[in-house]
Design a protein around this motif. Structure first.
Motif, PDB file in Angstrom:
ATOM      1  N   MET A  24       0.834  -1.197   0.000  1.00  0.00           N
ATOM      2  CA  MET A  24       0.000   0.000   0.000  1.00  0.00           C
ATOM      3  C   MET A  24       0.873   1.253   0.000  1.00  0.00           C
ATOM      4  O   MET A  24       0.439   2.333   0.327  1.00  0.00           O
ATOM      5  N   GLN A  25       2.158   1.106  -0.384  1.00  0.00           N
ATOM      6  CA  GLN A  25       3.089   2.218  -0.298  1.00  0.00           C
ATOM      7  C   GLN A  25       3.037   3.141  -1.511  1.00  0.00           C
ATOM      8  O   GLN A  25       3.494   4.273  -1.435  1.00  0.00           O
ATOM      9  N   GLU A 396      17.090   3.701 -10.053  1.00  0.00           N
ATOM     10  CA  GLU A 396      16.055   3.093  -9.206  1.00  0.00           C
ATOM     11  C   GLU A 396      15.543   1.785  -9.826  1.00  0.00           C
ATOM     12  O   GLU A 396      15.314   0.803  -9.117  1.00  0.00           O
ATOM     13  N   LEU A 397      15.371   1.775 -11.138  1.00  0.00           N
ATOM     14  CA  LEU A 397      14.935   0.548 -11.808  1.00  0.00           C
ATOM     15  C   LEU A 397      16.010  -0.529 -11.737  1.00  0.00           C
ATOM     16  O   LEU A 397      15.700  -1.726 -11.684  1.00  0.00           O
ATOM     17  N   ASN A 474       9.360   7.971  -8.113  1.00  0.00           N
ATOM     18  CA  ASN A 474       9.233   7.155  -6.895  1.00  0.00           C
ATOM     19  C   ASN A 474       7.917   6.392  -6.890  1.00  0.00           C
ATOM     20  O   ASN A 474       7.873   5.203  -6.534  1.00  0.00           O
ATOM     21  N   PHE A 475       6.852   7.064  -7.285  1.00  0.00           N
ATOM     22  CA  PHE A 475       5.544   6.415  -7.368  1.00  0.00           C
ATOM     23  C   PHE A 475       5.568   5.299  -8.411  1.00  0.00           C
ATOM     24  O   PHE A 475       5.138   4.171  -8.154  1.00  0.00           O
ATOM     25  N   ALA A 476       6.089   5.597  -9.591  1.00  0.00           N
ATOM     26  CA  ALA A 476       6.097   4.611 -10.678  1.00  0.00           C
ATOM     27  C   ALA A 476       6.933   3.385 -10.316  1.00  0.00           C
ATOM     28  O   ALA A 476       6.526   2.245 -10.585  1.00  0.00           O
ATOM     29  N   VAL A 477       8.088   3.600  -9.718  1.00  0.00           N
ATOM     30  CA  VAL A 477       8.957   2.472  -9.357  1.00  0.00           C
ATOM     31  C   VAL A 477       8.308   1.612  -8.293  1.00  0.00           C
ATOM     32  O   VAL A 477       8.393   0.372  -8.331  1.00  0.00           O
ATOM     33  N   GLU A 478       7.630   2.240  -7.348  1.00  0.00           N
ATOM     34  CA  GLU A 478       6.956   1.448  -6.313  1.00  0.00           C
ATOM     35  C   GLU A 478       5.790   0.650  -6.902  1.00  0.00           C
ATOM     36  O   GLU A 478       5.550  -0.503  -6.517  1.00  0.00           O
TER      37      GLU A 478
END
Length: 494
Positions: A24-25, A396-397, A474-478
């Motif tokens: 849920m992050q 990040e990826l 950050n949102f997309a990677v999570e």
């Protein structure tokens, strides 16, 4: 997916709460923009029209296709008001952001002045834009011919090369996409785009120097913040993979084409094939070999141009080369249908021996849009943003590649990124298409839209509007991590 109605500024829309049993992050970044209320046909009627009145070759994405209603910068909104982070930019076309206010304002102003007049007349827009665009190119690339699409631009580039050199054969790389017109299909080397009709007369493909999936390549070969996990036997200043691929290029020249050729075309980074990069200095040596055969070198910048690679404005500059012809489209107009061929005065003069005319190419509206896009790139520092945010996203990826066995490769430069999915890193076998599709669908359900590519549709293509932020990343990677973990959980439950 659950949603609740919220009213803001008199407009009702849904504020989604993306639910996942895994995490849920992934919290979607805020956006102040409020979409207009959707007032067109119901979804079911749109589906029926699609089935009955739109050519079936125009396929849609996702099991339940999206009905998009409005866009704002890096965001898209569907007919129910759901918001999505657009990481595919209308297939690498929305460069400065959906409905960028500067581009929108310039378009509206020109619409009220003059939509169209044939380019046999003089009008300010085409001259102002030609000067502005060509000022961004090194000498002697200072002459532009404006067209309407990338296929059309590449078609013209082929024709120019043949007319100027008086040779016929053109070489392209396997895995390359250069258009879907009958002429350019000979250069395009991806099976899904091939039809069972004759095409490609005078076009020869050569081995793709892919340092991840090809026979040679390692951990120091490409110009990217992220290298492959393959072991590399190269030494300082000597890339053995590049040398091997150049030998294959020479073999094509010595066996498959005449002693003189018209040209060679390549994307600085392959787009449709999944952001495939070549070893450093491969293009430089390939260009030299082509010129020794009397040919011209064509750089297809339809996806890599206009600052997307971050470090340079044009993709060819990252390879230390100056082509003879450059083709542009997609991001040139931020979604407006326009394209261009930029070349030298000498080559352009060859085409002037006879009449070659384009009714809509360089029309007043297109030129004003193109100029506004260039202004937005400069004023919003979007090339620098591509480098900063793109490098951050690649790194990040890469952490996900190290975390998940099915993430075989992360590659790219700036905001031109590919993530290749495999069954395992040792074999590098492509992850089955149905499994890739489920990860893709899960990302969409959590609010992130990404593309697909590669010979086996195994590579996620991430090429967002260049206005994207690190918070969006950050949102997309999570979201992507959650989708990958869901895939792992599904596989473990079988």
């Amino acid at each position: 997916m659950a949603g609740r109605l919220r009213r803001l500024g008199g407009v009702a829309f849904k504020q989604q709460k993306w639910k996942s049993s895994v995490s849920m992050q992934a919290k979607m970044p805020p956006c102040d923009f409020v979409p207009e209320k959707y007032e067109s046909y119901p979804y079911e009627r749109m589906q029926k029209i699609r089935e009955q009145n739109i050519a079936p070759s125009l396929r849609t994405y996702y099991r339940k296709p999206l009905l998009l209603h409005q866009g704002h910068m890096q965001w898209l909104f569907d007919h129910e008001g759901r918001r999505y982070l657009d990481l595919f930019a209308g297939i690498v076309t929305v460069s400065v952001g959906h409905c960028h206010p500067k581009v929108t304002m310039a378009t509206q102003k020109q619409l009220a002045r003059l939509w169209h007049t044939t380019n046999i007349y003089m009008y300010p827009a085409i001259h102002e834009y030609a000067e502005k665009l060509t000022s961004l190119f090194p000498d002697p690339l200072k002459v532009v011919y404006l067209t309407n699409s990338g296929s059309e631009a590449n078609d013209l580039a082929m024709f120019m090369a043949r007319v100027h050199t008086r040779n016929f054969d053109i070489i392209s790389l396997r895995g390359g996409y250069h258009g879907g017109s009958p002429y350019t299909l000979g250069l395009t080397s991806l099976t899904p785009y091939k039809h069972g009709v004759a095409n490609g007369f005078g076009c020869t493909t050569t081995m793709l120097p892919d340092v991840f999936r090809g026979p040679w390549g390692g951990s120091h070969c490409r110009d990217s913040p992220v290298q492959t996990v393959r072991k590399c036997s190269c030494t300082e200043g000597a890339c053995l993979a590049k040398d091997q691929y150049i030998e294959q290029f020479k073999d094509t020249l010595n066996t498959s084409v005449p002693k003189t050729v018209a040209g060679f075309i390549a994307e600085p980074i392959q787009g449709v094939n999944g952001a495939v990069q070549y070893p450093r200095n491969f293009l430089k040596e390939a260009y030299q070999l082509i010129r020794e055969r009397g040919g011209l070198c064509i750089s297809d910048e339809v996806q890599t141009g206009f600052g997307r690679t971050g470090s340079h404005f044009w993709g060819f500059q990252t390879h230390g080369v100056v082509p003879d012809i450059v083709t542009l489209a997609k991001g040139i107009g931020n979604g407006f249908p326009m394209a261009a061929v930029v070349t030298t005065k000498e080559i352009a003069s060859s085409l002037a021996q006879n009449l070659h005319f384009n009714t809509f190419g360089g029309n007043p509206l297109a030129c004003v849009v193109g100029a506004a896009v260039l202004d937005a790139i400069e004023e919003d520092s979007l090339q620098k943003n591509s480098e900063d945010v793109g490098t951050y996203m690649l790194l990040e990826l890469a952490k996900l590649r190290d975390e998940f066995e099915i993430v075989g490769d992360v590659r790219g430069k700036g905001l031109m990124i590919g993530v290749e999915m495999v069954t395992d890193k040792d074999s590098r076998r492509p992850l089955p298409a149905e499994e890739v599709s489920q990860i893709w669908e899960d990302c969409k359900d959590m609010g992130v839209l990404i593309g697909r590519g590669g010979l086996y549709s195994q590579t996620f293509r991430i090429k967002p509007p260049m206005c994207i932020t690190k918070r969006d990343v950050n949102f997309a990677v999570e979201v992507f991590r959650t989708a990958l973990q869901k895939h792992v959980d599904r596989a473990a439950a079988k």
